[in-house]
Design a protein around this motif. Structure first.
Motif, PDB file in Angstrom:
ATOM      1  N   SER A  68       0.811  -1.204   0.000  1.00  0.00           N
ATOM      2  CA  SER A  68       0.000   0.000   0.000  1.00  0.00           C
ATOM      3  C   SER A  68       0.852   1.264   0.000  1.00  0.00           C
ATOM      4  N   ASP A  69       2.162   1.107  -0.109  1.00  0.00           N
ATOM      5  CA  ASP A  69       3.036   2.283  -0.109  1.00  0.00           C
ATOM      6  C   ASP A  69       2.747   3.181  -1.313  1.00  0.00           C
ATOM      7  N   ASN A  70       2.459   2.576  -2.459  1.00  0.00           N
ATOM      8  CA  ASN A  70       2.194   3.360  -3.658  1.00  0.00           C
ATOM      9  C   ASN A  70       0.915   4.181  -3.499  1.00  0.00           C
ATOM     10  N   CYS A  71      -0.096   3.597  -2.905  1.00  0.00           N
ATOM     11  CA  CYS A  71      -1.363   4.319  -2.703  1.00  0.00           C
ATOM     12  C   CYS A  71      -1.157   5.506  -1.773  1.00  0.00           C
ATOM     13  N   VAL A  72      -0.435   5.273  -0.686  1.00  0.00           N
ATOM     14  CA  VAL A  72      -0.207   6.340   0.279  1.00  0.00           C
ATOM     15  C   VAL A  72       0.599   7.460  -0.360  1.00  0.00           C
ATOM     16  N   ALA A  73       1.606   7.095  -1.147  1.00  0.00           N
ATOM     17  CA  ALA A  73       2.445   8.108  -1.784  1.00  0.00           C
ATOM     18  C   ALA A  73       1.634   8.936  -2.781  1.00  0.00           C
ATOM     19  N   CYS A  74       0.756   8.318  -3.533  1.00  0.00           N
ATOM     20  CA  CYS A  74      -0.020   9.045  -4.530  1.00  0.00           C
ATOM     21  C   CYS A  74      -1.073   9.934  -3.872  1.00  0.00           C
ATOM     22  N   HIS A  75      -1.738   9.406  -2.855  1.00  0.00           N
ATOM     23  CA  HIS A  75      -2.836  10.151  -2.243  1.00  0.00           C
ATOM     24  C   HIS A  75      -2.366  11.242  -1.282  1.00  0.00           C
ATOM     25  N   THR A  76      -1.119  11.241  -0.918  1.00  0.00           N
ATOM     26  CA  THR A  76      -0.616  12.301  -0.030  1.00  0.00           C
ATOM     27  C   THR A  76       0.243  13.314  -0.772  1.00  0.00           C
ATOM     28  N   SER A  77       0.480  13.087  -2.049  1.00  0.00           N
ATOM     29  CA  SER A  77       1.289  14.025  -2.826  1.00  0.00           C
ATOM     30  C   SER A  77       0.389  15.156  -3.319  1.00  0.00           C
ATOM     31  N   LYS A  78       0.678  16.390  -2.877  1.00  0.00           N
ATOM     32  CA  LYS A  78      -0.147  17.533  -3.239  1.00  0.00           C
ATOM     33  C   LYS A  78      -0.061  17.825  -4.738  1.00  0.00           C
ATOM     34  N   ALA A  79       1.125  17.699  -5.319  1.00  0.00           N
ATOM     35  CA  ALA A  79       1.304  17.978  -6.748  1.00  0.00           C
ATOM     36  C   ALA A  79       0.496  16.982  -7.590  1.00  0.00           C
ATOM     37  N   THR A  80       0.507  15.708  -7.221  1.00  0.00           N
ATOM     38  CA  THR A  80      -0.229  14.695  -7.969  1.00  0.00           C
ATOM     39  C   THR A  80      -1.731  14.921  -7.833  1.00  0.00           C
ATOM     40  N   LEU A  81      -2.186  15.261  -6.634  1.00  0.00           N
ATOM     41  CA  LEU A  81      -3.609  15.509  -6.434  1.00  0.00           C
ATOM     42  C   LEU A  81      -4.095  16.706  -7.250  1.00  0.00           C
ATOM     43  N   GLU A  82      -3.289  17.767  -7.306  1.00  0.00           N
ATOM     44  CA  GLU A  82      -3.676  18.940  -8.086  1.00  0.00           C
ATOM     45  C   GLU A  82      -3.694  18.635  -9.571  1.00  0.00           C
ATOM     46  N   GLN A  83      -2.764  17.784 -10.024  1.00  0.00           N
ATOM     47  CA  GLN A  83      -2.697  17.432 -11.431  1.00  0.00           C
ATOM     48  C   GLN A  83      -3.902  16.592 -11.841  1.00  0.00           C
ATOM     49  N   LEU A  84      -4.330  15.684 -10.992  1.00  0.00           N
ATOM     50  CA  LEU A  84      -5.424  14.773 -11.329  1.00  0.00           C
ATOM     51  C   LEU A  84      -6.806  15.357 -11.027  1.00  0.00           C
ATOM     52  N   ALA A  85      -6.852  16.394 -10.224  1.00  0.00           N
ATOM     53  CA  ALA A  85      -8.145  16.944  -9.828  1.00  0.00           C
ATOM     54  C   ALA A  85      -8.794  17.664 -10.995  1.00  0.00           C
ATOM     55  N   THR A  86     -10.095  17.572 -11.075  1.00  0.00           N
ATOM     56  CA  THR A  86     -10.852  18.298 -12.099  1.00  0.00           C
ATOM     57  C   THR A  86     -11.674  19.360 -11.394  1.00  0.00           C
ATOM     58  N   LYS A  87     -11.743  20.520 -12.017  1.00  0.00           N
ATOM     59  CA  LYS A  87     -12.462  21.627 -11.405  1.00  0.00           C
ATOM     60  C   LYS A  87     -13.733  21.910 -12.181  1.00  0.00           C
ATOM     61  N   THR A  88     -14.577  20.936 -12.245  1.00  0.00           N
ATOM     62  CA  THR A  88     -15.855  21.129 -12.924  1.00  0.00           C
ATOM     63  C   THR A  88     -16.956  21.054 -11.878  1.00  0.00           C
ATOM     64  N   THR A  89     -17.926  21.894 -12.025  1.00  0.00           N
ATOM     65  CA  THR A  89     -19.081  21.847 -11.145  1.00  0.00           C
ATOM     66  C   THR A  89     -20.265  21.378 -11.967  1.00  0.00           C
ATOM     67  N   VAL A  90     -20.987  20.452 -11.425  1.00  0.00           N
ATOM     68  CA  VAL A  90     -22.121  19.867 -12.120  1.00  0.00           C
ATOM     69  C   VAL A  90     -23.380  20.388 -11.461  1.00  0.00           C
ATOM     70  N   LYS A  91     -24.237  21.003 -12.265  1.00  0.00           N
ATOM     71  CA  LYS A  91     -25.520  21.467 -11.742  1.00  0.00           C
ATOM     72  C   LYS A  91     -26.511  20.340 -11.832  1.00  0.00           C
ATOM     73  N   SER A  92     -27.171  20.101 -10.728  1.00  0.00           N
ATOM     74  CA  SER A  92     -28.187  19.079 -10.750  1.00  0.00           C
ATOM     75  C   SER A  92     -29.460  19.641 -11.358  1.00  0.00           C
ATOM     76  N   GLU A  93     -30.312  18.777 -11.851  1.00  0.00           N
ATOM     77  CA  GLU A  93     -31.545  19.207 -12.481  1.00  0.00           C
ATOM     78  C   GLU A  93     -32.498  19.823 -11.465  1.00  0.00           C
ATOM     79  N   ALA A  94     -32.347  19.466 -10.227  1.00  0.00           N
ATOM     80  CA  ALA A  94     -33.258  19.985  -9.198  1.00  0.00           C
ATOM     81  C   ALA A  94     -32.986  21.456  -8.933  1.00  0.00           C
ATOM     82  N   THR A  95     -31.743  21.890  -9.075  1.00  0.00           N
ATOM     83  CA  THR A  95     -31.421  23.283  -8.759  1.00  0.00           C
ATOM     84  C   THR A  95     -31.386  24.167 -10.011  1.00  0.00           C
TER      85      THR A  95
END
Length: 99
Positions: A68-95
């Protein structure tokens, strides 16, 4: 007159109930002799069938379990998280829409 008829009927029903309980229980019929056919016999076979088996060539090899070392390294790396994160907001049909 009705009272006397009622008492007579109640007395008779109690008398019949006691008489029915006092009579001996009916005996079940005695079993009769029945013949059961003998079980079928199996004919002997000429030669038993032999299925060849394959001898194992070597012992099975163990597969390496990932750590599980690879998982911990990937999920705690701030640079990797910022690279993989998507900044899209989805509007639901209710709102969305009117009202």
């Amino acid at each position: 007159m009705l009272k006397r008829l009622f008492l007579v009927l109640v007395g008779l029903s109690i008398g019949f109930s006691i008489a029915a309980c006092a009579s001996p229980a009916p005996t079940p019929p005695s079993p009769t002799a029945t013949l059961v056919p003998p079980p079928p016999t199996l004919a002997p076979t000429t030669a038993p069938s032999v299925v060849p088996t394959v001898a194992p060539t070597s012992a099975p090899t163990a597969t390496a379990m990932p750590t599980s070392d690879n998982c911990v390294a990937c999920h705690t790396s701030k640079a990797t998280l910022e690279q993989l994160a998507t900044k899209t907001t989805v509007k639901s049909e209710a709102t969305s829409g009117e009202g």
